[in-house]
Design a protein around this motif. Structure first.
Motif, PDB file in Angstrom:
ATOM      1  N   LYS A  57       0.833  -1.195   0.000  1.00 13.81           N
ATOM      2  CA  LYS A  57       0.000   0.000   0.000  1.00 13.81           C
ATOM      3  C   LYS A  57       0.868   1.246   0.000  1.00 13.81           C
ATOM      4  O   LYS A  57       1.752   1.407   0.814  1.00 13.81           O
ATOM      5  CB  LYS A  57      -0.911  -0.001   1.229  1.00 13.81           C
ATOM      6  CG  LYS A  57      -2.003   1.022   1.179  1.00 13.81           C
ATOM      7  CD  LYS A  57      -2.962   0.812   2.329  1.00 13.81           C
ATOM      8  CE  LYS A  57      -4.200   1.648   2.177  1.00 13.81           C
ATOM      9  NZ  LYS A  57      -5.170   1.357   3.227  1.00 13.81           N
ATOM     10  N   GLY A  58       0.592   2.123  -0.957  1.00 12.45           N
ATOM     11  CA  GLY A  58       1.326   3.374  -1.065  1.00 12.45           C
ATOM     12  C   GLY A  58       0.461   4.538  -0.649  1.00 12.45           C
ATOM     13  O   GLY A  58      -0.504   4.388   0.100  1.00 12.45           O
ATOM     14  N   GLU A  59       0.782   5.700  -1.170  1.00 16.36           N
ATOM     15  CA  GLU A  59       0.018   6.894  -0.838  1.00 16.36           C
ATOM     16  C   GLU A  59      -1.374   6.840  -1.462  1.00 16.36           C
ATOM     17  O   GLU A  59      -1.593   6.175  -2.459  1.00 16.36           O
ATOM     18  CB  GLU A  59       0.772   8.136  -1.306  1.00 16.36           C
ATOM     19  CG  GLU A  59       1.105   8.119  -2.776  1.00 16.36           C
ATOM     20  CD  GLU A  59       2.050   9.224  -3.149  1.00 16.36           C
ATOM     21  OE1 GLU A  59       1.668  10.019  -4.023  1.00 16.36           O
ATOM     22  OE2 GLU A  59       3.151   9.284  -2.580  1.00 16.36           O
ATOM     23  N   ASN A  60      -2.302   7.516  -0.853  1.00 17.64           N
ATOM     24  CA  ASN A  60      -3.696   7.591  -1.298  1.00 17.64           C
ATOM     25  C   ASN A  60      -4.391   6.238  -1.351  1.00 17.64           C
ATOM     26  O   ASN A  60      -5.358   6.073  -2.075  1.00 17.64           O
ATOM     27  CB  ASN A  60      -3.799   8.254  -2.679  1.00 17.64           C
ATOM     28  CG  ASN A  60      -3.265   9.648  -2.686  1.00 17.64           C
ATOM     29  OD1 ASN A  60      -3.280  10.331  -1.664  1.00 17.64           O
ATOM     30  ND2 ASN A  60      -2.766  10.081  -3.815  1.00 17.64           N
ATOM     31  N   GLY A  61      -3.872   5.251  -0.634  1.00 20.94           N
ATOM     32  CA  GLY A  61      -4.503   3.940  -0.617  1.00 20.94           C
ATOM     33  C   GLY A  61      -4.239   3.116  -1.854  1.00 20.94           C
ATOM     34  O   GLY A  61      -4.781   2.029  -2.006  1.00 20.94           O
ATOM     35  N   GLU A  62      -3.403   3.612  -2.748  1.00 17.96           N
ATOM     36  CA  GLU A  62      -3.082   2.893  -3.980  1.00 17.96           C
ATOM     37  C   GLU A  62      -2.027   1.830  -3.701  1.00 17.96           C
ATOM     38  O   GLU A  62      -1.050   2.074  -3.004  1.00 17.96           O
ATOM     39  CB  GLU A  62      -2.557   3.884  -5.018  1.00 17.96           C
ATOM     40  CG  GLU A  62      -2.142   3.254  -6.313  1.00 17.96           C
ATOM     41  CD  GLU A  62      -1.532   4.263  -7.265  1.00 17.96           C
ATOM     42  OE1 GLU A  62      -0.900   3.822  -8.226  1.00 17.96           O
ATOM     43  OE2 GLU A  62      -1.684   5.479  -7.053  1.00 17.96           O
ATOM     44  N   TYR A  63      -2.217   0.641  -4.248  1.00 12.20           N
ATOM     45  CA  TYR A  63      -1.248  -0.440  -4.087  1.00 12.20           C
ATOM     46  C   TYR A  63      -0.323  -0.478  -5.296  1.00 12.20           C
ATOM     47  O   TYR A  63      -0.725  -0.172  -6.414  1.00 12.20           O
ATOM     48  CB  TYR A  63      -1.960  -1.780  -3.940  1.00 12.20           C
ATOM     49  CG  TYR A  63      -2.503  -2.000  -2.557  1.00 12.20           C
ATOM     50  CD1 TYR A  63      -1.864  -2.843  -1.669  1.00 12.20           C
ATOM     51  CD2 TYR A  63      -3.640  -1.342  -2.128  1.00 12.20           C
ATOM     52  CE1 TYR A  63      -2.347  -3.038  -0.396  1.00 12.20           C
ATOM     53  CE2 TYR A  63      -4.139  -1.527  -0.853  1.00 12.20           C
ATOM     54  CZ  TYR A  63      -3.484  -2.381   0.012  1.00 12.20           C
ATOM     55  OH  TYR A  63      -3.969  -2.567   1.270  1.00 12.20           O
ATOM     56  N   LYS A  64       0.936  -0.869  -5.043  1.00 11.66           N
ATOM     57  CA  LYS A  64       1.924  -0.957  -6.111  1.00 11.66           C
ATOM     58  C   LYS A  64       2.642  -2.286  -6.032  1.00 11.66           C
ATOM     59  O   LYS A  64       2.874  -2.817  -4.954  1.00 11.66           O
ATOM     60  CB  LYS A  64       2.936   0.179  -5.989  1.00 11.66           C
ATOM     61  CG  LYS A  64       2.311   1.524  -6.201  1.00 11.66           C
ATOM     62  CD  LYS A  64       3.311   2.632  -6.214  1.00 11.66           C
ATOM     63  CE  LYS A  64       2.530   3.934  -6.392  1.00 11.66           C
ATOM     64  NZ  LYS A  64       3.316   4.996  -6.870  1.00 11.66           N
ATOM     65  N   LEU A  65       3.005  -2.796  -7.199  1.00 13.46           N
ATOM     66  CA  LEU A  65       3.781  -4.025  -7.288  1.00 13.46           C
ATOM     67  C   LEU A  65       5.178  -3.743  -6.769  1.00 13.46           C
ATOM     68  O   LEU A  65       5.826  -2.791  -7.212  1.00 13.46           O
ATOM     69  CB  LEU A  65       3.838  -4.489  -8.745  1.00 13.46           C
ATOM     70  CG  LEU A  65       4.673  -5.718  -9.046  1.00 13.46           C
ATOM     71  CD1 LEU A  65       4.112  -6.950  -8.355  1.00 13.46           C
ATOM     72  CD2 LEU A  65       4.738  -5.943 -10.550  1.00 13.46           C
ATOM     73  N   ILE A  66       5.642  -4.568  -5.811  1.00 10.08           N
ATOM     74  CA  ILE A  66       6.985  -4.327  -5.281  1.00 10.08           C
ATOM     75  C   ILE A  66       7.961  -5.461  -5.576  1.00 10.08           C
ATOM     76  O   ILE A  66       9.156  -5.229  -5.612  1.00 10.08           O
ATOM     77  CB  ILE A  66       6.973  -4.028  -3.763  1.00 10.08           C
ATOM     78  CG1 ILE A  66       6.331  -5.147  -2.962  1.00 10.08           C
ATOM     79  CG2 ILE A  66       6.295  -2.711  -3.499  1.00 10.08           C
ATOM     80  CD1 ILE A  66       6.482  -4.985  -1.458  1.00 10.08           C
ATOM     81  N   ARG A  67       7.454  -6.705  -5.775  1.00 11.83           N
ATOM     82  CA  ARG A  67       8.388  -7.771  -6.141  1.00 11.83           C
ATOM     83  C   ARG A  67       7.653  -9.000  -6.636  1.00 11.83           C
ATOM     84  O   ARG A  67       6.467  -9.163  -6.407  1.00 11.83           O
ATOM     85  CB  ARG A  67       9.317  -8.130  -4.997  1.00 11.83           C
ATOM     86  CG  ARG A  67       8.698  -8.870  -3.852  1.00 11.83           C
ATOM     87  CD  ARG A  67       9.745  -9.099  -2.755  1.00 11.83           C
ATOM     88  NE  ARG A  67       9.168  -9.872  -1.694  1.00 11.83           N
ATOM     89  CZ  ARG A  67       9.606 -11.052  -1.310  1.00 11.83           C
ATOM     90  NH1 ARG A  67      10.643 -11.589  -1.888  1.00 11.83           N
ATOM     91  NH2 ARG A  67       9.021 -11.699  -0.316  1.00 11.83           N
ATOM     92  N   LEU A  68       8.403  -9.868  -7.314  1.00  9.66           N
ATOM     93  CA  LEU A  68       7.912 -11.159  -7.773  1.00  9.66           C
ATOM     94  C   LEU A  68       8.702 -12.245  -7.078  1.00  9.66           C
ATOM     95  O   LEU A  68       9.874 -12.070  -6.765  1.00  9.66           O
ATOM     96  CB  LEU A  68       8.086 -11.302  -9.283  1.00  9.66           C
ATOM     97  CG  LEU A  68       7.327 -10.321 -10.160  1.00  9.66           C
ATOM     98  CD1 LEU A  68       7.685 -10.543 -11.615  1.00  9.66           C
ATOM     99  CD2 LEU A  68       5.843 -10.439  -9.956  1.00  9.66           C
ATOM    100  N   ALA A  69       8.055 -13.378  -6.849  1.00  8.15           N
ATOM    101  CA  ALA A  69       8.726 -14.498  -6.194  1.00  8.15           C
ATOM    102  C   ALA A  69       8.092 -15.806  -6.650  1.00  8.15           C
ATOM    103  O   ALA A  69       6.969 -15.830  -7.146  1.00  8.15           O
ATOM    104  CB  ALA A  69       8.620 -14.365  -4.678  1.00  8.15           C
ATOM    105  N   LYS A  70       8.840 -16.908  -6.456  1.00 12.96           N
ATOM    106  CA  LYS A  70       8.295 -18.225  -6.775  1.00 12.96           C
ATOM    107  C   LYS A  70       7.237 -18.636  -5.762  1.00 12.96           C
ATOM    108  O   LYS A  70       6.292 -19.328  -6.093  1.00 12.96           O
ATOM    109  CB  LYS A  70       9.403 -19.272  -6.781  1.00 12.96           C
ATOM    110  CG  LYS A  70      10.231 -19.274  -8.015  1.00 12.96           C
ATOM    111  CD  LYS A  70      11.182 -20.449  -7.983  1.00 12.96           C
ATOM    112  CE  LYS A  70      11.962 -20.532  -9.264  1.00 12.96           C
ATOM    113  NZ  LYS A  70      12.840 -21.682  -9.312  1.00 12.96           N
TER     114      LYS A  70
END
Length: 190
Positions: free
Chosen positions: A87-100
C-alpha cells in the motif's frame, strides 16, 4: 442407468456452483486493494460491452539475472509466480516484487503472465499482466464511461480488487472516488 444420468446432472450443477462460490468467497473474505488504471471501451460480440483495464505500476525494476539459464527457467518466463503488492500513498497499491512462493507478510497475487524486458548488462524491469482486465457494464453505460475517460472527465481511475489466498476478483472501478456507475450517471446529469 438412471443413477448415471442423475450423477451427470448433479456434476453439471456442481461445477458452475463451485466456480461461483469461489468468486463469492474472495469477494466476502478478501482484502481490498486499489490499483490505478486506464480504461478503454471495446466490445465483445459474445460477452457484451465492457471497460478494458490497463493497470499502471505493474512492473518491478532491479532484477539481476544470475545467467541466461536463470532467465529461461525462473518465474520470469511465464511460469506460475507470485506478485507482492504494498500500500502506497492515497490507498493505492503498487507491485513491489515477484517471487516463486509468497511469504506470510503482505498481499500476494498469483499470476502466470510475467514478462522480462531484456537489457544488456542492466537490471531487468519485469512486468505482469493481471487476469482482471475487463469490467462488464450495462450496454449503454460502457460507451459513456469510455467517452468520459477519453475526454479526461475523471482525473483518478482505480480498479477495486479483492484478494484472498492469491486469487483476485475485480469488484468495481472508482472514478474520482465514485463507483463507475454513479460517475457515469453524474456525467449524464450535467
Amino acid at each position: 442407468m438412471k443413477y448415471l444420468v442423475v450423477l451427470a446432472l448433479l456434476l453439471q450443477l456442481a461445477i458452475p456452483l463451485k466456480m461461483i462460490l469461489s468468486q463469492e468467497i474472495i469477494r466476502r473474505d478478501g482484502v481490498e486493494i486499489r490499483l490505478r488504471c486506464a480504461p478503454v471501451d471495446p466490445a465483445d460480440p459474445f460477452r457484451g460491452r465492457y471497460v478494458a483495464i490497463a493497470y499502471d505500476n505493474k512492473s518491478v525494476k532491479g532484477i539481476q539475472p544470475k545467467n541466461e539459464e536463470h532467465l529461461i527457467n525462473d518465474v520470469y518466463r511465464g511460469n506460475l509466480c507470485w506478485a507482492q503488492f504494498d500500500k502506497g500513498e492515497n490507498g493505492e497499491y503498487k507491485l513491489i516484487r515477484l517471487a516463486k512462493e509468497p511469504s506470510s507478510v503482505g498481499i500476494w497475487i498469483k499470476t502466470r503472465n510475467a514478462r522480462v524486458w531484456r537489457h544488456e548488462k542492466e537490471t531487468l524491469p519485469i512486468s505482469i499482466e493481471l487476469d482482471q482486465d475487463r469490467f462488464y457494464m450495462n450496454e449503454k453505460a460502457a460507451p459513456a464511461a469510455e467517452a468520459a475517460y477519453n475526454r479526461r472527465k475523471w482525473k483518478d481511475v482505480y480498479a477495486t480488487l479483492r484478494v484472498h489466498n492469491g486469487n483476485v476478483v475485480l469488484v468495481d472501478l472508482d472514478c474520482d472516488g465514485k463507483p463507475i456507475a454513479e460517475a457515469v450517471k453524474a456525467l449524464a446529469a450535467e
